[in-house]
Design a protein around this motif. Structure first.
Motif, short mmCIF file in Angstrom:
data_model
loop_
_atom_site.label_atom_id
_atom_site.label_comp_id
_atom_site.label_asym_id
_atom_site.label_seq_id
_atom_site.Cartn_x
_atom_site.Cartn_y
_atom_site.Cartn_z
N VAL A 355 0.84 -1.19 0.00
CA VAL A 355 0.00 0.00 0.00
C VAL A 355 0.88 1.25 0.00
N HIS A 356 0.65 2.11 -0.99
CA HIS A 356 1.38 3.37 -1.11
C HIS A 356 0.44 4.52 -0.75
N ARG A 357 0.75 5.23 0.30
CA ARG A 357 -0.06 6.37 0.72
C ARG A 357 0.37 7.61 -0.05
N VAL A 358 -0.61 8.41 -0.45
CA VAL A 358 -0.35 9.67 -1.16
C VAL A 358 -0.94 10.80 -0.32
N GLU A 359 -0.12 11.79 -0.02
CA GLU A 359 -0.57 12.96 0.73
C GLU A 359 -0.47 14.19 -0.15
N VAL A 360 -1.45 15.07 -0.05
CA VAL A 360 -1.41 16.35 -0.75
C VAL A 360 -1.10 17.43 0.27
N GLN A 361 -0.13 18.29 -0.03
CA GLN A 361 0.17 19.41 0.85
C GLN A 361 -0.09 20.72 0.10
N ILE A 362 -0.70 21.64 0.79
CA ILE A 362 -0.97 22.98 0.25
C ILE A 362 -0.22 23.98 1.12
N ASN A 363 0.63 24.76 0.47
CA ASN A 363 1.46 25.75 1.19
C ASN A 363 2.18 25.10 2.37
N GLY A 364 2.67 23.88 2.13
CA GLY A 364 3.50 23.20 3.11
C GLY A 364 2.76 22.39 4.15
N THR A 365 1.42 22.40 4.14
CA THR A 365 0.63 21.67 5.14
C THR A 365 -0.17 20.57 4.46
N VAL A 366 -0.12 19.35 5.00
CA VAL A 366 -0.88 18.23 4.44
C VAL A 366 -2.36 18.45 4.70
N VAL A 367 -3.17 18.34 3.63
CA VAL A 367 -4.60 18.62 3.74
C VAL A 367 -5.49 17.46 3.32
N ALA A 368 -4.90 16.46 2.64
CA ALA A 368 -5.73 15.34 2.18
C ALA A 368 -4.82 14.16 1.90
N GLU A 369 -5.38 12.95 1.95
CA GLU A 369 -4.60 11.76 1.62
C GLU A 369 -5.52 10.66 1.10
N ALA A 370 -4.88 9.75 0.37
CA ALA A 370 -5.57 8.55 -0.13
C ALA A 370 -4.47 7.53 -0.38
N GLU A 371 -4.83 6.35 -0.89
CA GLU A 371 -3.80 5.32 -1.08
C GLU A 371 -4.16 4.44 -2.27
N PHE A 372 -3.14 3.78 -2.78
CA PHE A 372 -3.32 2.76 -3.82
C PHE A 372 -2.40 1.60 -3.49
N ARG A 373 -2.74 0.43 -4.02
CA ARG A 373 -1.95 -0.77 -3.79
C ARG A 373 -1.17 -1.13 -5.05
N LEU A 374 0.12 -1.35 -4.89
CA LEU A 374 0.99 -1.69 -6.02
C LEU A 374 1.34 -3.17 -5.95
N ALA A 375 1.18 -3.85 -7.09
CA ALA A 375 1.61 -5.23 -7.24
C ALA A 375 2.73 -5.31 -8.27
#
Length: 376
Positions: A355-375
């Motif tokens: 599982v690879h987590r993805v975080e979005v940061q706006i102006n240096g602050t994390v505001v949202a996240e989601a994930e996908f699974r890599l095989a």
């Protein structure tokens, strides 16, 4: 298909350069030189080819360094004949272009014991092809002498010489010898960069930006102080230089840098990240969709990047920042941004399933996240 980089130094180039050298001095034996170098080229990549030619030059040129550099200077093309394209300029005018990488390497090695003559030669060389790699060994061996020369070169009429001042002293120059003392303490270069900050040549200013970006990787506070000092009232050209110099720190969300650029304000609103598909195999791609809704009564300037937390061999994760978007979000507005992110094999990263987590940061602050699974 594009020509491989390694072919910038090829058999035809070596033969033509050897003939040029023999033309100016019959003591240079072109045929043995070519016979030594050409059979080795196919198995070598670009940098290795440059070093191979330099090895052969060391044996083929006169043993006396001053005699050898005099020969090389007579073989150089006139100033102004400069061609960094793969098809090196090798007319009757003389040497320029990619062959001179090897010439610089030769001068760097043999000139260690003759630094003043080596610097004079590199001043001439860099006006035909960059000496940014060659000067670095001299900086390590003779820093005070080199920096005295560089303090004069910042005022040179040639933009190529002025650029060498910045590019040659970059602490982490790609393909170049790392300057560990300058990685630890970049202060010797700062007065030179300050002189070049408003150089009339964009070519020079771009080098200064890259140099500052190198420094930012080890001394972010120093670069933040530099920007805070030099950004107020800056011309458009200086602003462009400083913005390029800040690119690593902006991606990392450095608070002082974001504040300096007016990007330090916390995002006012909501952000939702979705990823599709949720499962991929190596070589595939996911699409990132970011939905933004502003709750501010004023427009907001937003620098938006995303971090992919790559799975490591032991199951832990390591984040890598990727450039996203730079937008101005109107007051009370909503906007959807999309970006495709490929997960393909590359030489600088080994992928592992999970599982690879993805975080979005706006102006240096994390505001949202989601994930996908890599095989795999």
């Amino acid at each position: 298909m594009a020509e491989p980089f390694k072919n910038f130094i090829n058999a035809e180039l070596v033969r033509s350069a050897a003939n040029q050298l023999q033309r100016v001095d019959a003591r240079f034996k072109a045929k043995p030189f070519v016979a030594r170098v050409v059979p080795q080229l196919d198995a070598l990549e670009l940098k290795a080819r440059a070093l191979c030619v330099a090895d052969a030059l060391a044996d083929a040129l006169p043993a006396d360094f001053d005699d050898a550099t005099n020969l090389l200077e007579r073989a150089l093309a006139p100033v102004g004949v400069r061609d960094d394209a793969p098809a090196m300029h090798l007319s009757g005018d003389g040497l320029s272009g990619w062959f001179l990488w090897s010439v610089g390497e030769y001068a760097s090695r043999r000139g260690i014991d003759h630094p003043e003559r080596a610097l004079t030669f590199l001043h001439a060389l860099t006006q035909r092809f960059t000496a940014e790699f060659a000067i670095r060994a001299l900086i390590v061996a003779h820093p005070e002498l080199v920096y005295r020369s560089l303090a004069q070169w910042v005022h040179d009429d040639s933009e190529h010489v002025r650029r060498l001042v910045s590019e040659g002293t970059r602490p982490r120059l790609p393909w170049g010898l790392q300057l560990r003392t300058l990685i630890a303490d970049p202060s010797p270069s700062l007065p030179l960069l300050e002189v070049l900050l408003d150089d009339p040549s964009e070519y020079v200013r771009r080098s200064v930006a890259n140099h500052l970006n190198d420094i930012a990787k080890d001394h972010p506070a120093l670069v933040a102080t530099w920007v805070e000092k030099h950004l107020p009232g800056a011309s458009p050209e200086r602003r462009a230089l400083l913005k390029h110099a800040c690119r690593t720190l902006i991606k990392k969300g450095d608070p002082r840098i974001l504040e300096a650029w007016g990007l330090g304000a916390k995002f006012r609103g909501t952000a939702t990240l979705s990823i599709a598909p949720r499962r991929i195999t190596l070589g595939g791609a996911v699409e990132l969709t970011l939905d933004l809704t502003s709750t501010s009564k004023q427009p907001q300037s937003l620098v938006i990047d995303y971090l992919v937390h790559h799975v490591k061999a032991d199951g832990r994760t390591s984040p890598k920042v990727f450039k996203g978007w730079t937008v101005t979000l109107p007051a009370r507005a909503a906007r959807t941004l999309t970006r495709k992110h490929a997960v393909k094999p590359i030489t600088t990263r080994t992928y592992y399933a999970g599982v690879h987590r993805v975080e979005v940061q706006i102006n240096g602050t994390v505001v949202a996240e989601a994930e996908f699974r890599l095989a795999l």
